[in-house]
Design a protein around this motif. Structure first.
Motif, PDB file in Angstrom:
ATOM      1  N   GLU A  36      -3.561   6.093  -7.262  1.00 48.61           N
ATOM      2  CA  GLU A  36      -3.734   4.923  -6.393  1.00 48.61           C
ATOM      3  C   GLU A  36      -2.843   4.995  -5.163  1.00 48.61           C
ATOM      4  O   GLU A  36      -3.183   4.475  -4.098  1.00 48.61           O
ATOM      5  CB  GLU A  36      -3.423   3.651  -7.194  1.00 48.61           C
ATOM      6  CG  GLU A  36      -3.877   2.386  -6.528  1.00 48.61           C
ATOM      7  CD  GLU A  36      -3.717   1.183  -7.433  1.00 48.61           C
ATOM      8  OE1 GLU A  36      -3.080   0.221  -6.976  1.00 48.61           O
ATOM      9  OE2 GLU A  36      -4.214   1.219  -8.571  1.00 48.61           O
ATOM     10  N   SER A  37      -1.710   5.655  -5.278  1.00 45.35           N
ATOM     11  CA  SER A  37      -0.770   5.758  -4.150  1.00 45.35           C
ATOM     12  C   SER A  37      -1.151   6.851  -3.159  1.00 45.35           C
ATOM     13  O   SER A  37      -0.523   6.968  -2.103  1.00 45.35           O
ATOM     14  CB  SER A  37       0.646   6.030  -4.679  1.00 45.35           C
ATOM     15  OG  SER A  37       0.673   7.226  -5.427  1.00 45.35           O
ATOM     16  N   THR A  38      -2.155   7.644  -3.466  1.00 46.82           N
ATOM     17  CA  THR A  38      -2.611   8.714  -2.577  1.00 46.82           C
ATOM     18  C   THR A  38      -3.681   8.177  -1.642  1.00 46.82           C
ATOM     19  O   THR A  38      -4.530   7.380  -2.047  1.00 46.82           O
ATOM     20  CB  THR A  38      -3.187   9.890  -3.397  1.00 46.82           C
ATOM     21  OG1 THR A  38      -2.141  10.407  -4.225  1.00 46.82           O
ATOM     22  CG2 THR A  38      -3.720  10.990  -2.507  1.00 46.82           C
ATOM     23  N   ALA A  39      -3.628   8.636  -0.398  1.00 45.56           N
ATOM     24  CA  ALA A  39      -4.658   8.256   0.571  1.00 45.56           C
ATOM     25  C   ALA A  39      -5.253   9.523   1.183  1.00 45.56           C
ATOM     26  O   ALA A  39      -4.549  10.505   1.423  1.00 45.56           O
ATOM     27  CB  ALA A  39      -4.067   7.387   1.676  1.00 45.56           C
ATOM     28  N   HIS A  40      -6.553   9.483   1.398  1.00 47.32           N
ATOM     29  CA  HIS A  40      -7.274  10.576   2.047  1.00 47.32           C
ATOM     30  C   HIS A  40      -7.931   9.997   3.294  1.00 47.32           C
ATOM     31  O   HIS A  40      -8.525   8.918   3.247  1.00 47.32           O
ATOM     32  CB  HIS A  40      -8.358  11.142   1.117  1.00 47.32           C
ATOM     33  CG  HIS A  40      -7.848  11.522  -0.227  1.00 47.32           C
ATOM     34  ND1 HIS A  40      -7.209  12.709  -0.474  1.00 47.32           N
ATOM     35  CD2 HIS A  40      -7.882  10.857  -1.414  1.00 47.32           C
ATOM     36  CE1 HIS A  40      -6.878  12.778  -1.755  1.00 47.32           C
ATOM     37  NE2 HIS A  40      -7.268  11.656  -2.341  1.00 47.32           N
ATOM     38  N   PHE A  41      -7.825  10.721   4.398  1.00 46.30           N
ATOM     39  CA  PHE A  41      -8.416  10.280   5.655  1.00 46.30           C
ATOM     40  C   PHE A  41      -9.367  11.340   6.172  1.00 46.30           C
ATOM     41  O   PHE A  41      -9.140  12.530   5.986  1.00 46.30           O
ATOM     42  CB  PHE A  41      -7.325  10.013   6.706  1.00 46.30           C
ATOM     43  CG  PHE A  41      -6.418   8.882   6.353  1.00 46.30           C
ATOM     44  CD1 PHE A  41      -6.754   7.579   6.676  1.00 46.30           C
ATOM     45  CD2 PHE A  41      -5.238   9.122   5.672  1.00 46.30           C
ATOM     46  CE1 PHE A  41      -5.922   6.534   6.331  1.00 46.30           C
ATOM     47  CE2 PHE A  41      -4.396   8.075   5.324  1.00 46.30           C
ATOM     48  CZ  PHE A  41      -4.736   6.776   5.651  1.00 46.30           C
ATOM     49  N   GLY A  42     -10.418  10.884   6.823  1.00 45.93           N
ATOM     50  CA  GLY A  42     -11.372  11.789   7.438  1.00 45.93           C
ATOM     51  C   GLY A  42     -11.710  11.342   8.844  1.00 45.93           C
ATOM     52  O   GLY A  42     -11.729  10.148   9.137  1.00 45.93           O
ATOM     53  N   VAL A  43     -11.951  12.311   9.698  1.00 44.65           N
ATOM     54  CA  VAL A  43     -12.454  12.052  11.048  1.00 44.65           C
ATOM     55  C   VAL A  43     -13.917  12.451  11.043  1.00 44.65           C
ATOM     56  O   VAL A  43     -14.263  13.568  10.631  1.00 44.65           O
ATOM     57  CB  VAL A  43     -11.676  12.853  12.114  1.00 44.65           C
ATOM     58  CG1 VAL A  43     -12.347  12.740  13.472  1.00 44.65           C
ATOM     59  CG2 VAL A  43     -10.229  12.378  12.190  1.00 44.65           C
ATOM     60  N   THR A  44     -14.764  11.535  11.466  1.00 47.23           N
ATOM     61  CA  THR A  44     -16.196  11.806  11.460  1.00 47.23           C
ATOM     62  C   THR A  44     -16.793  11.666  12.853  1.00 47.23           C
ATOM     63  O   THR A  44     -16.271  10.961  13.709  1.00 47.23           O
ATOM     64  CB  THR A  44     -16.954  10.852  10.515  1.00 47.23           C
ATOM     65  OG1 THR A  44     -16.841   9.522  11.026  1.00 47.23           O
ATOM     66  CG2 THR A  44     -16.425  10.918   9.103  1.00 47.23           C
ATOM     67  N   GLU A  45     -17.894  12.344  12.998  1.00 51.66           N
ATOM     68  CA  GLU A  45     -18.719  12.218  14.192  1.00 51.66           C
ATOM     69  C   GLU A  45     -20.147  12.493  13.746  1.00 51.66           C
ATOM     70  O   GLU A  45     -20.396  13.490  13.061  1.00 51.66           O
ATOM     71  CB  GLU A  45     -18.262  13.228  15.254  1.00 51.66           C
ATOM     72  CG  GLU A  45     -18.990  13.075  16.576  1.00 51.66           C
ATOM     73  CD  GLU A  45     -18.400  14.007  17.616  1.00 51.66           C
ATOM     74  OE1 GLU A  45     -17.800  13.501  18.578  1.00 51.66           O
ATOM     75  OE2 GLU A  45     -18.550  15.242  17.458  1.00 51.66           O
ATOM     76  N   ASN A  46     -21.062  11.608  14.110  1.00 43.74           N
ATOM     77  CA  ASN A  46     -22.467  11.744  13.698  1.00 43.74           C
ATOM     78  C   ASN A  46     -22.594  11.928  12.190  1.00 43.74           C
ATOM     79  O   ASN A  46     -23.335  12.774  11.710  1.00 43.74           O
ATOM     80  CB  ASN A  46     -23.139  12.903  14.437  1.00 43.74           C
ATOM     81  CG  ASN A  46     -23.139  12.703  15.929  1.00 43.74           C
ATOM     82  OD1 ASN A  46     -23.289  11.579  16.414  1.00 43.74           O
ATOM     83  ND2 ASN A  46     -22.940  13.780  16.664  1.00 43.74           N
TER      84      ASN A  46
END
Length: 147
Positions: A36-46
């Motif tokens: 729960e303390s972990t975060a994942h981020f993504g950058v998206t386009e289309n």
């Protein structure tokens, strides 16, 4: 381009393509991915994920401070490099960590990324070490600035 939280499963294609090419999918799943303390981020386009980063609540055994957060599995699709995606991802990871009480952020960074992290204000250790099957790395660190 947009950046937002994603789940651990969404990171696996880029982890495989960029960080663990030719390795089984199991090599792309890391301890702590589902905490729960972990975060994942993504950058998206289309609707395509072009970059990823994961940030884990975890101390480094080489740093004497408490409340550390580790950046891991940062990757940008090779076709999208040079567009500021890494900077966006690093900023999101830092914001998350510091908002959640991090005293410092650290990572085992690939040697080729030393300049990127130095430019972002990280202290880059000059001692190189090998991560088996992955390559040479250095320890990087950024401390929380006093309020």
């Amino acid at each position: 381009m947009k950046i937002f939280r994603i789940n651990a499963q969404d990171t696996l294609p880029l982890r495989g393509l960029v960080l663990r090419p030719g390795k089984p999918k199991s090599h792309c799943i890391f301890d702590g991915d589902e905490l729960e303390s972990t975060a994942h981020f993504g950058v998206t386009e289309n609707n395509k994920i072009l970059g990823i980063v994961s940030v884990y609540r975890r101390n480094s055994d080489k740093i004497s401070l408490a409340n550390g957060y580790q950046i891991r599995a940062m990757a940008t699709d090779p076709t999208a490099r040079g567009r500021g995606i890494g900077t966006m991802l690093l900023s999101a990871a830092e914001k998350y960590a510091f908002e959640h009480g991090a005293e410092y952020i650290w990572a085992n960074a690939r040697v080729g990324a030393k300049g990127f992290y130095a430019k972002a204000g990280y202290n880059v250790d000059s001692f190189e070490f090998e991560i088996a099957g992955v390559g040479p790395h250095v320890l990087i660190r950024k401390d929380r600035k006093p309020d």
